[in-house]
Scaffold this motif. Structure first.
Motif, PDB file in Angstrom:
ATOM      1  N   ARG A 140     -98.640  34.387 -35.673  1.00  0.00           N
ATOM      2  CA  ARG A 140     -97.839  34.984 -36.906  1.00  0.00           C
ATOM      3  C   ARG A 140     -98.799  35.178 -38.481  1.00  0.00           C
ATOM      4  NH1 ARG A 140     -94.190  29.372 -40.738  1.00  0.00           N
ATOM      5  NH2 ARG A 140     -93.484  31.043 -41.574  1.00  0.00           N
ATOM      6  N   LEU A 141     -99.866  35.015 -39.095  1.00  0.00           N
ATOM      7  CA  LEU A 141    -100.248  36.484 -40.162  1.00  0.00           C
ATOM      8  C   LEU A 141    -100.414  37.503 -39.252  1.00  0.00           C
ATOM      9  CD1 LEU A 141    -103.236  34.410 -40.953  1.00  0.00           C
ATOM     10  CD2 LEU A 141    -102.394  35.396 -42.404  1.00  0.00           C
ATOM     11  N   GLN A 164    -101.432  35.178 -47.899  1.00  0.00           N
ATOM     12  CA  GLN A 164    -100.920  36.070 -47.448  1.00  0.00           C
ATOM     13  C   GLN A 164     -99.127  36.074 -48.139  1.00  0.00           C
ATOM     14  OE1 GLN A 164     -99.195  36.659 -43.656  1.00  0.00           O
ATOM     15  NE2 GLN A 164    -100.176  38.136 -43.456  1.00  0.00           N
ATOM     16  N   ARG A 165     -98.726  34.721 -47.636  1.00  0.00           N
ATOM     17  CA  ARG A 165     -96.820  34.680 -48.457  1.00  0.00           C
ATOM     18  C   ARG A 165     -97.669  34.710 -50.596  1.00  0.00           C
ATOM     19  NH1 ARG A 165     -95.582  30.082 -48.025  1.00  0.00           N
ATOM     20  NH2 ARG A 165     -97.434  29.368 -46.899  1.00  0.00           N
ATOM     21  N   VAL A 198    -101.152  30.229 -35.494  1.00  0.00           N
ATOM     22  CA  VAL A 198    -101.339  30.366 -37.012  1.00  0.00           C
ATOM     23  C   VAL A 198    -101.517  32.043 -36.589  1.00  0.00           C
ATOM     24  CG1 VAL A 198    -101.817  30.728 -38.907  1.00  0.00           C
ATOM     25  CG2 VAL A 198    -101.877  28.152 -37.623  1.00  0.00           C
ATOM     26  N   ARG A 231     -96.735  39.598 -39.454  1.00  0.00           N
ATOM     27  CA  ARG A 231     -95.928  39.651 -40.470  1.00  0.00           C
ATOM     28  C   ARG A 231     -97.186  40.570 -41.271  1.00  0.00           C
ATOM     29  NH1 ARG A 231     -96.010  33.700 -43.832  1.00  0.00           N
ATOM     30  NH2 ARG A 231     -93.946  32.787 -43.288  1.00  0.00           N
ATOM     31  N   GLU A 260    -103.261  32.118 -44.149  1.00  0.00           N
ATOM     32  CA  GLU A 260    -101.179  32.570 -44.280  1.00  0.00           C
ATOM     33  C   GLU A 260    -100.961  32.724 -45.178  1.00  0.00           C
ATOM     34  OE1 GLU A 260     -97.217  31.647 -43.611  1.00  0.00           O
ATOM     35  OE2 GLU A 260     -98.314  30.204 -44.146  1.00  0.00           O
TER      36      GLU A 260
END
Length: 770
Positions: free
Chosen positions: A126-127, A175-176, A123, A130, A172
């Motif tokens: 991915r954070l 963030q999206r 995770v 991005r 996460e």
């Protein structure tokens, strides 16, 4: 390392590809590097899992939770569902499920934390990918992997692994939400914070300023809509957070366990008073009006390791518990007299002191070395784990803080260098989020009690790693562009290498070559980076890349040297989350190793191997986790314990409990080994007013209890006036003990094949036919 932009690009969807091959929008090495880091993380976390040790207090609850779904939901400490943990049970649910699937073993309780650790790493990748690109993500993952506390955390069966994963998932989702201005991912963020609350209570809410701020500042929607979205997400988060507490509150007291840590049987008192306000007693905050049991203890209650120090006199070997409050909570909870189990809780004072066992408290007395450990907060020689400077002390900084300088410089540069960008700039938003996260938890831990719990620092390791990844890539771009900003990368590397060399130098007997090596690598990196201008000549580019490699080595080699100690039996991780050396004695240049905190103190017949225990305490950490709570080295009951359990079970008849005992650590071996329905008295602190003496007599009169095992100053019950040792405080447990000793019939040890050991434990038969 070739990096041209910080801005992540949209993934290009192609046909099915091999999992070890990178997506077309990433460098060819990206996916293999991630897989390598992930496998290495799994190895570090799982290494020696077959030799895992119980985190005894929590393991009792995990065992009980495998016995019934009622115990599973409420987080009952004992199989009889008489009392809960002094925590919310969410972090134990994965452990209990694992034990149901694989059987009850130490490794089965550790396995969920390993999986949570690997998931956290992915995770985080991915954070950061991005936010700042794939190279930043790989650096961040590497930094997180080699942070000692992160390695120790995910090998330890405690609350923080699940909590760390939950706040990463919340970040996460935030963030999206901030990228697109959408409500749904922001609601998901609230759900994950609420789930994290079930693992770590109000500490999960400390991440809210960072997540709310990044959405409020950067989401590409109007301010009105941003505020409305945050309000909806906050409502969802609150509902998920308080769901278990509401369920407990709405369940009649007679149909559920008593809530440990409280005088009023309230889940809200346990969460807000016992587990939150008491941690900030150094700020003058009192939990006296919240129903927190520890508000009645001497010292005003720092939590766990630190709150116990108020009960110690300033003299080594002083009377334990002599300064404990005389308040008797015997009347509190009287409304719960119809409670089915009339169960009580654990009888110990702090986690640090649980580990002292009978070697730590003998007839209410502490030895000098044990008193010193108590004053230090109990963890790994953690005398520097108190006060506002604790985060920079060697005990915590050597486990967590190797990356302080480069992370701080990254935040400053990230915010300053992005001035003038649009409000929705995601790069600046990322630095804002990680910087706020780091600052908030840094202040919380600096102000509150840590008490030797190294694994608390896992949530600090996350932003340190992310900022290191994003900061290095940002500073590398500035270095490529030239100008005054080109000097920031060499400066940050020099500062971090100097700090690392200083920390490593505090452990002069551990890898004495490490500090000089860090210094040499730092100087080499600066020497290569300072004159090099990658954009001017091929030679300059190669020098700069070599300098970058040396810089990463200088920054990461010292924490890596600590992290790999999981392979070294002398410095493996402990139940407090520490890896490698975690304390220093500057007078003799010696260090405290992890194995030095693993003495097995409390043995089968209640006696202590005093020599080994005292030696362990003298090395700075007290007793360890394998033998603590009455288990022997093999994790089985001793011969005397088996005989006692066999005797009381054979004579149990229709009684609900096999026997009662005057401390959770006296009940622990029987619960862990067999899941026996043993009734502990006094709560974790030894002062929980349930059952009262009247309620206990009712248990005996109704035939639900025949036998009582009275300890001789066991654990920390005596320290807080909750055990059977000599104290000046009167609690429900001491009242019950006095009644048992004056009313019930002693059962000679020879009756069940045991041995009489003066000053340890005695079995009594109470009630009709005694």
């Amino acid at each position: 390392m070739a990096t041209t932009v910080l801005h992540p690009t949209a993934p290009v969807r192609a046909g099915r590809r091999a999992p070890w091959k990178s997506p077309v929008d990433q460098p060819a090495y990206a996916r293999p590097a991630l897989l390598f880091i992930t496998v290495l993380a799994a190895v570090l976390y799982v290494w020696g899992i077959d030799h895992s040790q119980y985190h005894t207090f929590y393991a009792n609850a995990a065992r009980s939770m495998t016995e019934s779904w009622k115990a599973f939901f409420f987080g009952s400490f004992d199989p009889g569902n008489s009392i809960t943990l002094d925590k919310l049970p969410g972090f134990l649910w994965p452990q209990a499920l694992s034990a149901r699937i694989f059987g009850f073993h130490p490794w089965a309780l550790t396995l969920p934390q390993v999986l949570e650790g690997v998931a956290s790493l992915l995770v985080l990748h991915r954070l950061v990918r991005r936010w700042a690109g794939v190279n930043a993500a790989l650096i961040a993952d590497t930094a997180f992997l080699v942070t000692p506390v992160a390695v120790g955390l995910f090998r330890t069966a405690v609350e923080d692994p699940a909590f760390t994963l939950c706040v990463l998932l919340a970040a996460e989702a935030a963030q999206r939400a901030a990228r697109d201005g959408r409500l749904r991912p922001l609601v998901a963020c609230g759900v994950w914070v609420g789930v994290g609350f079930q693992a770590k209570m109000l500490e999960a809410w400390a991440v809210l300023p960072a997540l709310a701020l990044v959405y409020l500042v950067t989401a590409p929607v109007t301010l009105r809509k941003r505020l409305a979205h945050l309000g909806v997400a906050a409502a969802v988060m609150t509902a998920v957070s308080v769901s278990w507490m509401l369920a407990v509150t709405l369940t009649p007291a007679k149909d559920r366990p008593y809530v440990d840590g409280t005088t009023n049987n309230s889940a809200f008192s346990m969460v807000v008073g016992y587990n939150f306000l008491n941690r900030f007693s150094s700020l003058g905050i009192s939990a006296a009006s919240t129903g927190s049991v520890s508000a009645t203890q001497g010292g005003g209650g720092g939590h766990r390791g630190e709150r116990t120090t108020g009960g110690l006199s300033g003299q080594a070997g002083g009377q334990a518990g002599s300064q404990a409050s005389g308040r008797t909570g015997g009347q509190a909870g009287g409304a719960d007299s119809t409670h089915r189990g009339l169960g009580t809780s654990s009888g110990s004072g702090s986690y640090a002191h649980r580990r002292l066992g009978t070697a730590g408290v003998q007839n209410g007395q502490f030895t000098g070395a044990q008193a010193a450990v108590a004053r230090q907060g109990g963890g790994g020689g953690g005398g520097d784990q108190n006060g506002w400077s604790k985060m920079f002390g060697t005990s915590l900084a050597s486990q967590t803080g190797w990356l302080y300088p480069i992370a701080a410089i990254s935040v400053i540069c990230g915010l300053l260098w992005r001035r003038g960008r649009p409000r929705t700039d995601g790069i600046r938003g990322g630095f804002l989020m990680w910087g706020t996260w780091l600052a908030t938890y840094f202040l919380v831990f600096s102000a509150g009690s840590v008490g030797g719990h190294t694994y608390y620092m896992g949530v600090i390791a996350v932003p340190l790693a992310a900022l290191t990844g994003g900061g290095v890539v940002q500073m590398w771009r500035a270095h490529r562009a030239g100008g005054r900003r080109a000097w920031v990368l060499p400066g940050a590397v020099a500062a971090t290498a100097a700090w690392s060399a200083y920390l490593a130098g505090q452990f002069s007997s551990f890898l004495p070559w490490l500090a000089p090596l860090v210094g040499v690598l730092g100087l080499t990196a600066v020497a290569l980076l300072a004159p090099a201008r990658p954009t001017r000549t091929p030679t300059g580019g190669r020098l700069a890349l070599a300098g970058l490699a040396a810089a990463l080595a200088a920054v990461l080699i010292a924490p890596g040297a600590w992290a790999v100690q999981v392979f070294n039996p002398a410095y493996g991780s402990t139940g407090m989350g520490a890896v490698g050396p975690s304390g220093t004695n500057r007078g003799h240049g010696s260090v405290t190793s992890a194995s030095g905190r693993r003495g097995q103190v409390l043995w089968g017949d209640g006696t202590a191997r005093a020599g080994a225990a005292t030696a362990a305490v003298g090395r700075g950490g007290g007793a360890g986790f394998g033998g603590f709570g009455g288990m022997d080295a093999s994790g089985e009951l001793t011969a005397s314990q088996r005989k006692l359990l066999h005797y009381t079970t054979a004579h149990q008849g229709s009684a609900e409990y096999v026997f009662a005992t005057t401390g959770w650590n006296s009940a622990s071996p029987y619960i862990l080994a067999t899941g026996a329905r043993v009734l502990p008295l006094g709560g974790f602190s030894g002062r929980v007013p349930f059952p009262t003496e009247a309620q206990f007599r009712q248990l005996v009169a109704s035939g639900k209890l025949h036998y009582v095992l009275v300890g001789g100053g066991r654990g920390m019950g005596a320290f807080f006036g909750g055990g059977s040792g000599t104290t000046s405080a009167s609690t429900a447990t001491t009242q019950i003990t006095s009644w048992v000793q004056s009313t019930c019939t002693p059962v000679p040890a020879s009756t069940y094949g045991g041995t009489d050991v003066a000053g340890t434990q005695a079995l009594y038969r109470c009630g009709t036919g005694q």
